[in-house]
Design a protein around this motif. Sequence first.
Motif, PDB file in Angstrom:
ATOM      1  N   PHE A   1      -6.379   7.398   4.181  1.00  0.00           N
ATOM      2  CA  PHE A   1      -5.466   6.441   3.565  1.00  0.00           C
ATOM      3  C   PHE A   1      -4.172   7.126   3.109  1.00  0.00           C
ATOM      4  CE2 PHE A   1      -3.960   4.375  -0.399  1.00  0.00           C
ATOM      5  CZ  PHE A   1      -3.539   3.177   0.153  1.00  0.00           C
ATOM      6  N   LEU A   2      -4.309   8.307   2.523  1.00  0.00           N
ATOM      7  CA  LEU A   2      -3.143   9.015   2.000  1.00  0.00           C
ATOM      8  C   LEU A   2      -2.297   9.642   3.101  1.00  0.00           C
ATOM      9  CD1 LEU A   2      -4.746  10.710  -1.118  1.00  0.00           C
ATOM     10  CD2 LEU A   2      -3.344   8.657  -1.046  1.00  0.00           C
TER      11      LEU A   2
ATOM     12  N   LYS B   1      -0.452   4.223  -2.495  1.00  0.00           N
ATOM     13  CA  LYS B   1      -0.524   5.625  -2.070  1.00  0.00           C
ATOM     14  C   LYS B   1       0.004   6.586  -3.138  1.00  0.00           C
ATOM     15  CE  LYS B   1      -0.624   5.031   2.949  1.00  0.00           C
ATOM     16  NZ  LYS B   1       0.033   5.330   4.239  1.00  0.00           N
TER      17      LYS B   1
ATOM     18  N   LYS C   1       0.836  -1.208   0.000  1.00  0.00           N
ATOM     19  CA  LYS C   1       0.000   0.000   0.000  1.00  0.00           C
ATOM     20  C   LYS C   1       0.869   1.256   0.000  1.00  0.00           C
ATOM     21  CE  LYS C   1      -3.507  -2.496   2.630  1.00  0.00           C
ATOM     22  NZ  LYS C   1      -4.146  -2.671   3.945  1.00  0.00           N
ATOM     23  N   ASN C   2       1.934   1.239   0.797  1.00  0.00           N
ATOM     24  CA  ASN C   2       2.810   2.419   0.889  1.00  0.00           C
ATOM     25  C   ASN C   2       3.653   2.624  -0.367  1.00  0.00           C
ATOM     26  OD1 ASN C   2       1.931   3.070   3.482  1.00  0.00           O
ATOM     27  ND2 ASN C   2       3.513   1.840   4.474  1.00  0.00           N
TER      28      ASN C   2
ATOM     29  N   GLN D   1      -2.374   9.253  -5.256  1.00  0.00           N
ATOM     30  CA  GLN D   1      -1.993  10.666  -5.230  1.00  0.00           C
ATOM     31  C   GLN D   1      -1.823  11.219  -6.643  1.00  0.00           C
ATOM     32  OE1 GLN D   1       1.482  10.341  -2.737  1.00  0.00           O
ATOM     33  NE2 GLN D   1       0.372  10.883  -0.866  1.00  0.00           N
TER      34      GLN D   1
END
Length: 361
Positions: free
Chosen positions: A358-359, A271, A266-267, A275
């Motif tokens: 989440f962001l 993300k 996810k990171n 973005q």
Amino acid sequence: MLYFCTLFDNNYLSRGLAMYESLKKHCTSFHLYILAFNDVTYSVLKDLQLEYCTIISLKDFENGELVSIKKSRSIAEYCWTCTPSLIKYCIETYNIPHCTYIDADIYFYSDPAILVEEMGENSISLSPHWYTPVYDKSSLTGIYCVQFMTFKNDSYGLNALNWWVKACNEWCYARFEDGKFGDQKYLDDWPYRFTSVHILNDRGAGVAPWNVQQYQVKKALQKGILLSCKKERKDFSVIFYHFHDVRFRKDSKIDLGSYLLPKWVKNTFYKPYIQHILKIEKKYREYGVPFHEQKEVKNIFLDNLKTSLQRIYILKHFFFFTLNFFLSKKKKKNSSQFFQNSIKKLLFNRNIYTTKYFLEE
């Protein structure tokens, strides 16, 4: 020079533009042919005057046979139907030496030229799903993924391409039937049906939610992402990630799908990707185009309850690793739709987050 083609409507517009920008960043010499799947998408793309791109309208692309098929298929099914025809159209209309189809929801992290070079003298390339055993749906949706396919403008490439066009025009639906599924299951026997077919060996071609559990991150740098395959203990650079089933919801939440996604995934991938998409949508907000077919949740209370429960449902990890271990030992990879649905319910995984949270997390 590499030649690519893709197709999407306004619901995938920001993803398609993100894919294009990632390709532009990493590929030194390319041209991208984009089939705009509705008028509003065509209008926006033409107005943007994208470098190294040719925008194709449905009016110019569709032939009589495709028009007659269109009403009998859903939008997704018609997209799949058009995929081989688009590759054929680009090769014949623009007289290019090869053409690589790429999905609009993939995102590049390094130059895909290495994948075309890997083909050598072969005329067709296929990219495997590289399924994590617990998610292996090869028997239902196919061994190979349409996400990245190259055809050369020669007798071998065109022979396979013409066969695929005919097959998809006759049958291309979002269901498993008589050994077929969409445009994809047709590819299963291509290494034996056709001559000069190459199966890509590079694991970096198609890191995706159905296989990322097999890897661990080694380095995530500005220049690219290096992963390591746990089982084979081999490092490889990510060429592209396939952001399958990412959905934006009307309640300002984002759904990353039902696959088990480690935090580092996810990171590292999701993300920055989200973005980038939001940045594109903000930049082109003036067009007033809906960028997503936003998913509407009927029962918000029940949905929130399920999301909360799955986060404390630690058994999903136990079932995942246990099932994955036993399925990896299974010699015959054959699973029914019932079996896959049962695994999905047993793992009970949801990746639903408030977009802002989440962001920032």
